[in-house]
Design a protein around this motif. Structure first.
Motif, PDB file in Angstrom:
ATOM      1  N   ASN A   1     -33.154 124.542 -24.081  1.00 58.78           N
ATOM      2  CA  ASN A   1     -32.599 123.246 -23.711  1.00 58.78           C
ATOM      3  C   ASN A   1     -31.781 123.291 -22.430  1.00 58.78           C
ATOM      4  OD1 ASN A   1     -33.180 121.384 -26.204  1.00 58.78           O
ATOM      5  ND2 ASN A   1     -32.490 123.327 -27.079  1.00 58.78           N
ATOM      6  N   ASP A   2     -31.904 124.406 -21.682  1.00 58.61           N
ATOM      7  CA  ASP A   2     -31.210 124.542 -20.400  1.00 58.61           C
ATOM      8  C   ASP A   2     -29.712 124.297 -20.556  1.00 58.61           C
ATOM      9  OD1 ASP A   2     -30.922 125.082 -17.759  1.00 58.61           O
ATOM     10  OD2 ASP A   2     -31.549 123.102 -17.048  1.00 58.61           O
ATOM     11  N   ARG A   3     -29.123 124.945 -21.558  1.00 60.73           N
ATOM     12  CA  ARG A   3     -27.684 124.847 -21.799  1.00 60.73           C
ATOM     13  C   ARG A   3     -27.016 126.153 -21.360  1.00 60.73           C
ATOM     14  NH1 ARG A   3     -29.014 120.147 -22.918  1.00 60.73           N
ATOM     15  NH2 ARG A   3     -28.159 118.910 -24.651  1.00 60.73           N
TER      16      ARG A   3
ATOM     17  N   ARG B   1     -31.361 131.374 -28.125  1.00 66.07           N
ATOM     18  CA  ARG B   1     -32.707 130.817 -28.027  1.00 66.07           C
ATOM     19  C   ARG B   1     -32.671 129.335 -27.634  1.00 66.07           C
ATOM     20  NH1 ARG B   1     -36.251 130.299 -33.377  1.00 66.07           N
ATOM     21  NH2 ARG B   1     -36.362 132.569 -33.194  1.00 66.07           N
ATOM     22  N   TYR B   2     -31.856 128.558 -28.343  1.00 68.35           N
ATOM     23  CA  TYR B   2     -31.871 127.117 -28.091  1.00 68.35           C
ATOM     24  C   TYR B   2     -31.117 126.747 -26.818  1.00 68.35           C
ATOM     25  CZ  TYR B   2     -34.210 126.624 -32.512  1.00 68.35           C
ATOM     26  OH  TYR B   2     -35.134 126.726 -33.519  1.00 68.35           O
TER      27      TYR B   2
ATOM     28  N   LEU C   1     -28.376 125.235 -14.599  1.00 66.54           N
ATOM     29  CA  LEU C   1     -29.397 124.692 -13.699  1.00 66.54           C
ATOM     30  C   LEU C   1     -29.494 123.178 -13.843  1.00 66.54           C
ATOM     31  CD1 LEU C   1     -31.676 125.158 -11.676  1.00 66.54           C
ATOM     32  CD2 LEU C   1     -33.197 125.669 -13.595  1.00 66.54           C
ATOM     33  N   ARG C   2     -29.322 122.680 -15.073  1.00 65.36           N
ATOM     34  CA  ARG C   2     -29.353 121.233 -15.290  1.00 65.36           C
ATOM     35  C   ARG C   2     -28.251 120.549 -14.471  1.00 65.36           C
ATOM     36  NH1 ARG C   2     -31.052 117.863 -19.464  1.00 65.36           N
ATOM     37  NH2 ARG C   2     -31.716 119.663 -20.679  1.00 65.36           N
TER      38      ARG C   2
ATOM     39  N   VAL D   1     -25.754 123.570 -30.433  1.00 66.07           N
ATOM     40  CA  VAL D   1     -26.032 123.874 -29.029  1.00 66.07           C
ATOM     41  C   VAL D   1     -26.447 122.612 -28.269  1.00 66.07           C
ATOM     42  CG1 VAL D   1     -27.609 125.105 -27.480  1.00 66.07           C
ATOM     43  CG2 VAL D   1     -26.609 126.285 -29.448  1.00 66.07           C
ATOM     44  N   VAL D   2     -27.292 121.792 -28.889  1.00 63.63           N
ATOM     45  CA  VAL D   2     -27.806 120.609 -28.209  1.00 63.63           C
ATOM     46  C   VAL D   2     -26.710 119.566 -27.984  1.00 63.63           C
ATOM     47  CG1 VAL D   2     -29.344 118.626 -28.480  1.00 63.63           C
ATOM     48  CG2 VAL D   2     -30.179 120.927 -28.981  1.00 63.63           C
TER      49      VAL D   2
END
Length: 503
Positions: A330-332, A325-326, A477-478, A365-366
């Protein structure tokens, strides 16, 4: 005309994968193929497929691991496992992880098609029985599974339910599931935290008041009981209720009426009451802090949610769910859990339960720039003694390079124009090469230059679509966005349509 049903076929054997996909296509399904569990996860999003068929034994992530990951990502997705190495224990494990069915090789095309159709029909039936807004509770724990089954059976009744559990275990989530599974699902779901409202205001919040009942009451207001009429009223932290209000709650339950402050006559209400508490109400009764008669009125159907420390089998499942989910939010990169991370999860007692686990995984994750979470990501949470003796993580397998893939898998199917292939000059291999040109590259090219050429060439071939570029190159994508900005600042031509499409 109804949209065709979509099935993802996962197998590291190309012949078997193609054969299953062909059988399903002939039966009218739209199929996509994945050559590994990791590829399947990258392709899967909630609602993307109506079913998944996966081999059990595959290099890397096997079918059982993939099933657990898919069910964490989309709990309503039917998964069918196929294998030539069937056993009763494996079948039980597959069912425990949420697989719908288990097919032993060899099987006929008709058997495969019928199994897929049965899985999809069964899932459609479940969706019809439980409204789409019903919350999802993920578990592999037998005790919690039994509690959920009891809750669903109780949902059809009008009986009062008492849910006793520690904070952070999901008491209100279970209350929402009961409401969504009940005949009252289309009526109001009203919740009030009895510990969050000052005692002098709580009575008016619960029962409402008439105009002029007290200073500032400039108009009449319905209380929570009336707001929930025909639906479900949740009294959270009911163990915090003062004794005086407990008697009024008892009368409202018995008489099915409430008295507004300042009112002259009772108001009839029809509510299904669910009480939540993190206290042991039986002990509270013995110590005189809770009315015995109210306790028995509430405790018609008692439910207990186990704390997370008793649900060790769910730790990895929930961690994967929150990590997926995260990562999306957060595009990880899609995260993987190293053996040391999974072991570290079991060494923490999780006093904050699921809420604490969710916050911890979000932080991991962040703050972790890679797609592999290890015990080091939990070092802030565990003390040195808990960190001792954790298993050594095997070296991270090298991620498949896009240079190693057949070119036709990375670029759209279109004929190369004449003269669109050249042999690069070894002295300046990429100088003056038009974007999108196919080039035979010599060894020794600096990595940053090679990276730039490959990304921009792929972006050009995909007509400027950044999302497709990130998927083809298997990078975030980031990262694509950041590289584009870096190359633009350096003066390179950027093959984008308008401001760059991401559809």
């Amino acid at each position: 005309m109804a949209n065709p049903l979509r099935v993802l076929v996962v197998d590291d054997d190309p012949g078997m994968r193609d054969g299953m996909a062909l059988s399903l296509k002939r039966a009218g399904f739209v199929t996509e193929q994945a050559r590994s569990g990791e590829d399947a996860l990258r392709m899967t999003r909630p609602g993307a497929f109506d079913a998944v068929v996966t081999d059990l034994r595959m290099t890397g992530m096997d079918g059982l691991q993939l099933t657990a990951r898919l069910k964490a990502l989309d709990t309503g997705l039917p998964v069918l496992l196929v294998t030539a190495f069937g056993s009763l224990d494996t079948a039980r494990e597959a069912m425990r992880l949420g697989a719908f069915d288990y097919l032993s090789k060899p099987f006929s095309p008709d058997e495969l098609v019928q199994a897929v159709r049965k899985a999809i029909r069964s899932e459609d039936r479940l969706k019809a029985e439980v409204p789409s807004e019903a919350p999802v509770i993920l578990t592999q724990d037998p005790a919690l599974a039994e509690t959920l089954a009891l809750a669903r059976r109780a949902a059809d009744s009008k009986a009062t339910i008492l849910i006793q559990a520690e904070s952070g275990t999901g008491k209100e989530l279970l209350a929402k599931l009961i409401h969504a599974s009940s005949p009252r699902r289309k009526a109001a779901f009203v919740a009030i935290n009895c510990a969050a409202i000052p005692e002098n205001l709580l009575e008016s919040e619960l029962f409402g008041f008439e105009k002029g009942a007290f200073t500032g009451a400039t108009s009449a207001k319905a209380g929570r009981f009336e707001q929930a009429d025909g639906g479900t009223l949740v009294l959270d932290e009911i163990g915090e209720l003062p004794l005086a209000l407990q008697g009024k709650i008892l009368r409202a339950i018995q008489e099915r009426t409430v008295d507004r402050l300042g009112g002259s006559r009772p108001v009839a209400v029809d509510v299904r009451l669910i009480a939540l508490t993190n206290r042991d109400l039986a002990t509270e009764v013995k110590e005189g802090r809770f009315r015995e008669d109210l306790y028995y009125r509430l405790n018609v159907i008692p439910l207990r949610l186990p704390p997370l420390r008793e649900r060790t089998a769910d730790l990895e499942l929930l961690a994967l769910h929150f990590a997926e989910r995260y990562a999306r939010e957060n595009d990880r990169p899609t995260p993987h859990l190293a053996p040391s991370f999974r072991e570290a999860l079991t060494r923490h007692p999780w006093p904050g339960n699921i809420r604490e686990l969710e916050n911890a995984v979000q932080r991991c994750v962040v703050l972790n720039p890679s797609d592999l979470l290890t015990h080091k990501d939990l070092a802030w949470l565990l003390d040195p003694a808990q960190m001792e003796g954790l298993p050594e993580d095997p070296p991270e397998p090298p991620r498949e390079s896009p240079f190693q893939r057949p070119l036709e898998e990375d670029l759209p199917d279109r004929p190369a124009p004449a003269g669109d292939f050249r042999i690069a000059d070894p002295a300046e291999p990429l100088k003056g090469v038009p974007l999108g040109t196919l080039v035979a590259l010599p060894l020794g090219i600096p990595l940053p230059e090679l990276e730039r050429f490959w990304l921009l060439s792929t972006l050009s071939a995909l007509e400027g679509n950044r999302t497709h570029c990130s998927q083809k190159l298997d990078i975030a994508l980031r990262t694509v966005r950041n590289k584009i900005n870096e190359y633009r600042d350096a003066g390179y031509e950027i093959p984008l349509s308008g401001h760059g499409r991401e559809d």
